[in-house]
Design an enzyme around this catalytic site. Sequence first.
Site, PDB file in Angstrom:
ATOM      1  N   PRO A  24      38.470  20.716  43.645  1.00  0.00           N
ATOM      2  CA  PRO A  24      39.803  20.354  43.163  1.00  0.00           C
ATOM      3  C   PRO A  24      39.932  18.852  42.939  1.00  0.00           C
ATOM      4  O   PRO A  24      40.615  18.145  43.665  1.00  0.00           O
ATOM      5  CB  PRO A  24      40.718  20.845  44.290  1.00  0.00           C
ATOM      6  CG  PRO A  24      39.889  20.707  45.515  1.00  0.00           C
ATOM      7  CD  PRO A  24      38.476  21.012  45.093  1.00  0.00           C
ATOM      8  N   MET A  25      39.254  18.371  41.906  1.00  0.00           N
ATOM      9  CA  MET A  25      39.180  16.941  41.629  1.00  0.00           C
ATOM     10  C   MET A  25      40.484  16.472  40.987  1.00  0.00           C
ATOM     11  O   MET A  25      40.822  16.884  39.872  1.00  0.00           O
ATOM     12  CB  MET A  25      37.994  16.660  40.706  1.00  0.00           C
ATOM     13  CG  MET A  25      36.669  17.120  41.276  1.00  0.00           C
ATOM     14  SD  MET A  25      35.322  17.096  40.049  1.00  0.00           S
ATOM     15  CE  MET A  25      35.734  18.533  39.041  1.00  0.00           C
ATOM     16  N   HIS A 172      35.321  11.167  46.404  1.00  0.00           N
ATOM     17  CA  HIS A 172      35.561  10.684  47.762  1.00  0.00           C
ATOM     18  C   HIS A 172      35.124  11.687  48.824  1.00  0.00           C
ATOM     19  O   HIS A 172      35.208  12.894  48.632  1.00  0.00           O
ATOM     20  CB  HIS A 172      37.029  10.316  47.928  1.00  0.00           C
ATOM     21  CG  HIS A 172      37.366   9.037  47.241  1.00  0.00           C
ATOM     22  ND1 HIS A 172      37.682   8.985  45.900  1.00  0.00           N
ATOM     23  CD2 HIS A 172      37.394   7.752  47.692  1.00  0.00           C
ATOM     24  CE1 HIS A 172      37.899   7.723  45.552  1.00  0.00           C
ATOM     25  NE2 HIS A 172      37.740   6.963  46.613  1.00  0.00           N
ATOM     26  N   ALA A 205      29.008  21.925  49.511  1.00  0.00           N
ATOM     27  CA  ALA A 205      29.374  21.004  48.435  1.00  0.00           C
ATOM     28  C   ALA A 205      28.530  19.747  48.534  1.00  0.00           C
ATOM     29  O   ALA A 205      28.217  19.277  49.630  1.00  0.00           O
ATOM     30  CB  ALA A 205      30.861  20.642  48.529  1.00  0.00           C
ATOM     31  N   GLY A 207      26.049  17.688  45.437  1.00  0.00           N
ATOM     32  CA  GLY A 207      24.776  17.610  44.743  1.00  0.00           C
ATOM     33  C   GLY A 207      24.307  18.913  44.121  1.00  0.00           C
ATOM     34  O   GLY A 207      23.200  18.962  43.571  1.00  0.00           O
ATOM     35  N   THR A 229      30.882  17.670  40.121  1.00  0.00           N
ATOM     36  CA  THR A 229      30.413  16.889  38.977  1.00  0.00           C
ATOM     37  C   THR A 229      30.047  17.785  37.799  1.00  0.00           C
ATOM     38  O   THR A 229      30.325  17.444  36.641  1.00  0.00           O
ATOM     39  CB  THR A 229      29.205  16.022  39.386  1.00  0.00           C
ATOM     40  OG1 THR A 229      29.564  15.209  40.509  1.00  0.00           O
ATOM     41  CG2 THR A 229      28.763  15.122  38.254  1.00  0.00           C
TER      42      THR A 229
END
Length: 345
Positions: A24-25, A172, A205, A207, A229
């Site tokens: 949830p960016m 973050h 979560a 990488g 990402t």
Amino acid sequence: MSPGAETLQQFFPTTSRPLICNAPMAGATNARMAVAVTQAGGLGLIGAGADFTASSPELANLRQQLIYARQLLGIVNSNASLPIGVGCLTMKSDAWKDNFVQLVSEYRPVAVWLFAYTHRSQHTELIQALQTAGRDWGLKVIVQVGTVESAKEAIEDGADILSVQGSDAGGHQFKQGAGLMALLPEVSDMVRREYPEKNIPLLAAGGIMDGRGVAAALMLGASGIVMGTRFLCTTECPASDQVKATLIATHDGASSTLKSRVHDEIQGNSGFWPSQYSGRAIVSDVHGKWDAELDKDENPDIARAPSSIVWAGAGVGQIESVLDAGSVVTGTQAQARQLIQAFNM
């Protein structure tokens, strides 16, 4: 698959295995992305921000996104749950807890994701309020953790699911942490050893860019997967074409990304984040200019805008193209299943 995978499917019955969630960016997710992920069998989440006071634009925007998600999914019954989740940053939640819980009660998302408290009681109180309000439709609370100690706290505070984030992640995270390879199995062992009566699913979560990372995380103790990402390079992501092009052009994430609080300093945003958190982003020319001004004992005052920083995880070099979010989910799941079958996992 771990027992937690079955629990996740019970929690979110419209999903398929292995569960894929988009992170949830804040500012990089929306109703379109969340719905696309959910319709592909994942769990879509909208990153809603950090300010839900009565007059906040973020509160108004979240309401609009939830209304739009209902429209996209064709949900007309206001008492029906919404098969997506919302994420919020909790460092200022003392000021908006009741407003946020009220909005959640009105639109009934199936999950709420919490991260980045200033002091622990913020999560303790918010989790209790959300679970009380969400009992009618089975709301689940996901807490993002980055250390074994923070995982213990989240379980004791009542979290239903942990998102275990390694330091390879973009954006973050906990300032002091470890990569997923070391962190996830230790958290998994701790949960099994110290909370045997609880079946807390763990989302991995940090990488993970494709099915290879998914298969590895499942072996390390995960029940499901979070990808951040990778979802920045989707057609539904509201990030600019320039940001997406930068992500695709970036290689060697070990040297091209940096985990530091300097990114927030460059943006003039360091006071926003509590001291226990830092972020990973792509190193660019603006960082060199920042260092040069610091070396001259000048007051750096360059590019203080969100667009000057591109947040990304260390796996960014694996991204080769922009895909639709649904294809990211189904393609990643298919590759992971193939690998799991090949290794008889």
